[in-house]
Design a protein around this motif. Structure first.
Motif, mmCIF file in Angstrom:
data_model
loop_
_atom_site.group_PDB
_atom_site.id
_atom_site.type_symbol
_atom_site.label_atom_id
_atom_site.label_comp_id
_atom_site.label_asym_id
_atom_site.label_seq_id
_atom_site.Cartn_x
_atom_site.Cartn_y
_atom_site.Cartn_z
ATOM 1 N N TYR A 283 0.840 -1.199 0.000
ATOM 2 C CA TYR A 283 0.000 0.000 0.000
ATOM 3 C C TYR A 283 0.871 1.244 0.000
ATOM 4 O O TYR A 283 1.887 1.305 0.698
ATOM 5 C CB TYR A 283 -0.886 -0.015 1.253
ATOM 6 C CG TYR A 283 -1.625 1.270 1.530
ATOM 7 C CD1 TYR A 283 -2.691 1.666 0.732
ATOM 8 C CD2 TYR A 283 -1.264 2.080 2.604
ATOM 9 C CE1 TYR A 283 -3.371 2.853 0.992
ATOM 10 C CE2 TYR A 283 -1.945 3.270 2.878
ATOM 11 C CZ TYR A 283 -2.996 3.653 2.058
ATOM 12 O OH TYR A 283 -3.666 4.813 2.316
ATOM 13 N N ARG A 284 0.484 2.227 -0.803
ATOM 14 C CA ARG A 284 1.165 3.518 -0.827
ATOM 15 C C ARG A 284 0.244 4.559 -0.202
ATOM 16 O O ARG A 284 -0.914 4.686 -0.599
ATOM 17 C CB ARG A 284 1.532 3.907 -2.265
ATOM 18 C CG ARG A 284 2.503 2.913 -2.897
ATOM 19 C CD ARG A 284 2.832 3.266 -4.346
ATOM 20 N NE ARG A 284 3.596 2.192 -4.957
ATOM 21 C CZ ARG A 284 4.919 2.058 -4.892
ATOM 22 N NH1 ARG A 284 5.630 2.974 -4.241
ATOM 23 N NH2 ARG A 284 5.532 1.042 -5.471
ATOM 24 N N GLU A 285 0.762 5.282 0.776
ATOM 25 C CA GLU A 285 -0.067 6.196 1.558
ATOM 26 C C GLU A 285 -0.761 7.223 0.670
ATOM 27 O O GLU A 285 -0.141 7.880 -0.163
ATOM 28 C CB GLU A 285 0.786 6.914 2.608
ATOM 29 C CG GLU A 285 -0.047 7.723 3.590
ATOM 30 C CD GLU A 285 0.789 8.309 4.712
ATOM 31 O OE1 GLU A 285 0.209 8.696 5.744
ATOM 32 O OE2 GLU A 285 2.023 8.378 4.556
ATOM 33 N N ARG A 286 -2.074 7.347 0.886
ATOM 34 C CA ARG A 286 -2.852 8.299 0.101
ATOM 35 C C ARG A 286 -2.647 9.734 0.565
ATOM 36 O O ARG A 286 -2.602 10.661 -0.231
ATOM 37 C CB ARG A 286 -4.343 7.928 0.172
ATOM 38 C CG ARG A 286 -4.700 6.688 -0.636
ATOM 39 C CD ARG A 286 -6.098 6.199 -0.308
ATOM 40 N NE ARG A 286 -6.123 5.456 0.954
ATOM 41 C CZ ARG A 286 -7.238 5.034 1.543
ATOM 42 N NH1 ARG A 286 -8.422 5.318 1.009
ATOM 43 N NH2 ARG A 286 -7.179 4.351 2.672
ATOM 44 N N MET A 287 -2.535 9.932 1.879
ATOM 45 C CA MET A 287 -2.420 11.292 2.399
ATOM 46 C C MET A 287 -1.365 11.377 3.495
ATOM 47 O O MET A 287 -1.654 11.220 4.678
ATOM 48 C CB MET A 287 -3.775 11.756 2.947
ATOM 49 C CG MET A 287 -3.842 13.257 3.235
ATOM 50 S SD MET A 287 -3.670 14.235 1.724
ATOM 51 C CE MET A 287 -2.004 14.889 1.914
ATOM 52 N N PRO A 288 -0.102 11.619 3.108
ATOM 53 C CA PRO A 288 0.935 11.842 4.123
ATOM 54 C C PRO A 288 0.687 13.149 4.876
ATOM 55 O O PRO A 288 -0.111 13.990 4.453
ATOM 56 C CB PRO A 288 2.227 11.920 3.293
ATOM 57 C CG PRO A 288 1.872 11.360 1.947
ATOM 58 C CD PRO A 288 0.426 11.653 1.750
ATOM 59 N N VAL A 289 1.396 13.343 5.970
ATOM 60 C CA VAL A 289 1.240 14.547 6.782
ATOM 61 C C VAL A 289 1.648 15.769 5.958
ATOM 62 O O VAL A 289 2.783 15.835 5.464
ATOM 63 C CB VAL A 289 2.114 14.484 8.050
ATOM 64 C CG1 VAL A 289 1.844 15.703 8.934
ATOM 65 C CG2 VAL A 289 1.859 13.201 8.812
ATOM 66 N N LEU A 335 -11.249 12.499 7.227
ATOM 67 C CA LEU A 335 -12.459 11.710 7.000
ATOM 68 C C LEU A 335 -12.429 10.832 5.761
ATOM 69 O O LEU A 335 -12.801 9.661 5.798
ATOM 70 C CB LEU A 335 -13.647 12.676 6.914
ATOM 71 C CG LEU A 335 -15.049 12.076 7.062
ATOM 72 C CD1 LEU A 335 -15.287 11.578 8.467
ATOM 73 C CD2 LEU A 335 -16.104 13.122 6.682
ATOM 74 N N TRP A 336 -11.984 11.387 4.656
ATOM 75 C CA TRP A 336 -12.221 10.719 3.378
ATOM 76 C C TRP A 336 -11.462 9.419 3.133
ATOM 77 O O TRP A 336 -12.012 8.520 2.468
ATOM 78 C CB TRP A 336 -11.978 11.687 2.216
ATOM 79 C CG TRP A 336 -10.646 12.350 2.206
ATOM 80 C CD1 TRP A 336 -10.308 13.494 2.855
ATOM 81 C CD2 TRP A 336 -9.473 11.917 1.534
ATOM 82 N NE1 TRP A 336 -8.986 13.800 2.633
ATOM 83 C CE2 TRP A 336 -8.447 12.867 1.818
ATOM 84 C CE3 TRP A 336 -9.175 10.825 0.708
ATOM 85 C CZ2 TRP A 336 -7.166 12.750 1.310
ATOM 86 C CZ3 TRP A 336 -7.895 10.708 0.203
ATOM 87 C CH2 TRP A 336 -6.896 11.655 0.501
ATOM 88 N N PRO A 337 -10.218 9.209 3.633
ATOM 89 C CA PRO A 337 -9.563 7.932 3.324
ATOM 90 C C PRO A 337 -10.334 6.716 3.848
ATOM 91 O O PRO A 337 -10.497 5.718 3.137
ATOM 92 C CB PRO A 337 -8.198 8.072 4.012
ATOM 93 C CG PRO A 337 -7.952 9.538 4.058
ATOM 94 C CD PRO A 337 -9.299 10.133 4.334
ATOM 95 N N ILE A 338 -10.824 6.785 5.089
ATOM 96 C CA ILE A 338 -11.538 5.630 5.633
ATOM 97 C C ILE A 338 -12.868 5.423 4.917
ATOM 98 O O ILE A 338 -13.278 4.285 4.653
ATOM 99 C CB ILE A 338 -11.749 5.782 7.161
ATOM 100 C CG1 ILE A 338 -12.413 4.538 7.745
ATOM 101 C CG2 ILE A 338 -12.556 7.022 7.486
ATOM 102 C CD1 ILE A 338 -11.610 3.281 7.643
ATOM 103 N N LEU A 339 -13.558 6.505 4.563
ATOM 104 C CA LEU A 339 -14.834 6.362 3.864
ATOM 105 C C LEU A 339 -14.624 5.791 2.459
ATOM 106 O O LEU A 339 -15.409 4.953 1.997
ATOM 107 C CB LEU A 339 -15.556 7.705 3.790
ATOM 108 C CG LEU A 339 -16.012 8.285 5.129
ATOM 109 C CD1 LEU A 339 -16.821 9.558 4.912
ATOM 110 C CD2 LEU A 339 -16.850 7.262 5.913
#
Length: 388
Positions: A283-289, A335-339
């Motif tokens: 998996y490649r992170e969708r939203m890093p800090v 919110l959006w990554p988990i949804l």
């Protein structure tokens, strides 16, 4: 005039309390955040609405200043600057969409606020979103629970907001009495580490051999899948892959662990899956800090080095015969990554993080509480692994 100032002071004070209590890191207290829309709706002016929103957000994210200062080894004012900057979009949206009109108009505007603060681009810093509490108030309801809480939040911004707040308080007390337990996937084991800032920075083979020995020990107790924190493997290379493959020979276990993969413009923050047959990027992170990792402006000025955001890519991945929703650290605060992952009906949620820089704060506790809430809402097993 004096009466108006007093009312604003009361609303701001209540917003601070709601933000502090709701985002304390205690999963049962998350529903306190749902009272914020009522305070916003009761604001008499646009400026008052902005100040109320600022009070809520700054209280909810109060662990950020010290955390940023620790991460960058900088003075506290650097953390305070990040704190204020992070709040700016949240405050701006609540100020822009505030209206003196009541009823349906204000309710519809708050629906727009929920969407804008939950989805990119503004949702990139959309922490402390009230919808996170859906799993505590409506456990097992899934998408219907999310819709139910959305309706409740919109109602709080309408004329009948106070009445809804009373009913919501009763629902909150009932949910608190029922409790929220973490559902664990059978055969999976998340391992928490206490290696501080050295995790991911200590590139010695001895560190990796120690981690392999730890995995072997956990596998010996019956775990088929062992989850290690973000950055546990450091930089993922063919040499490291070979070391782990050889170390897991003859051991019936799959390891899911955090690592970094170097590319031409910087790096990807990833999860890898390893067993006795080899390893792969899972998996490649969708939203890093933002800022500390993800710095999109670097490409505009010809610099490199930051983490790449995969945004809407790979919302679910398969490992050890299960479809999982992977989340790395920061992704659990928005919110959006988990949804997006839940749209694909995963069999489990796997959350890893590296929170050494949050020492003394509550950010890791908030991430854990948020993850438990989403797990409870959708009835999906959850495994967590953090380094502190």
């Amino acid at each position: 005039m004096r009466r108006e100032v007093m009312i604003i002071a009361v609303l701001v004070s209540l917003a601070v309390v709601v933000g502090a209590v709701g985002w304390s890191g205690q999963v049962s207290l998350l529903p306190a955040a749902t009272l914020f829309p009522l305070l916003w709706a009761l604001s008499s002016t646009r400026i008052a609405a902005a100040v109320v929103a600022a009070g809520y957000f700054l209280a909810a994210s109060r662990g950020l200043p010290s955390g940023v200062a620790q991460f960058f080894a900088a003075d506290l004012w650097v953390g305070l600057s990040f704190w204020v900057a992070a709040a700016s979009s949240f405050v701006a949206v609540h100020a822009v969409f505030w209206t003196a009109r009541s009823g349906l108009v204000k309710a519809v505007r708050y629906l727009l606020i929920l969407a804008l603060t939950g989805l990119p681009p503004l949702g990139i810093t959309g922490w402390a979103h009230p919808l996170t509490a859906a799993g505590i108030l409506f456990p097992g309801w899934g998408w219907w629970g999310l819709l139910a809480l959305t309706a409740v939040l919109i109602g709080l911004a309408s004329r009948i907001g106070p009445a809804i707040a009373i009913a919501l308080s009763g629902l909150w007390l009932w949910s608190a009495a029922s409790g929220t337990n973490q559902i664990l996937p059978v055969g999976w084991r998340g391992v928490d580490l206490e290696m501080g800032a050295s995790l991911g920075r200590d590139s010695s083979l001895q560190r990796q051999r120690n981690l392999i020995a730890l995995v072997q020990e956990v596998a010996g107790s019956g775990a088929a899948v062992v989850v290690l924190p973000e950055s546990a493997l450091g930089f993922w290379t063919p040499t490291l892959e070979r070391l782990w493959r050889e170390g897991l020979q003859g051991v019936s276990v799959t390891v899911v662990a955090g690592a970094a993969v170097i590319n031409a413009n910087g790096y990807d923050n990833v999860m890898v899956a390893i067993d006795g047959g080899g390893g792969r990027v899972l998996y490649r992170e969708r939203m890093p800090v933002p800022v500390s990792m993800w710095r999109p402006w670097e490409r505009w000025i010809g610099e490199t080095g930051g983490a790449r955001a995969s945004l809407f890519a790979n919302p679910v991945v398969e490992v050890a015969g299960r479809k999982i929703a992977p989340l790395i650290c920061y992704e659990q605060l928005v919110l959006w990554p988990i949804l997006q992952s839940m749209l694909h009906r995963p069999d489990a949620i796997v959350l890893i993080g590296n929170g050494w820089w949050t020492t003394g704060g509550n950010i890791v506790a908030i991430q854990r509480a948020s993850a438990k809430a989403w797990s409870a809402l959708f009835g999906v097993p959850l495994e967590i692994s953090f380094n502190t």
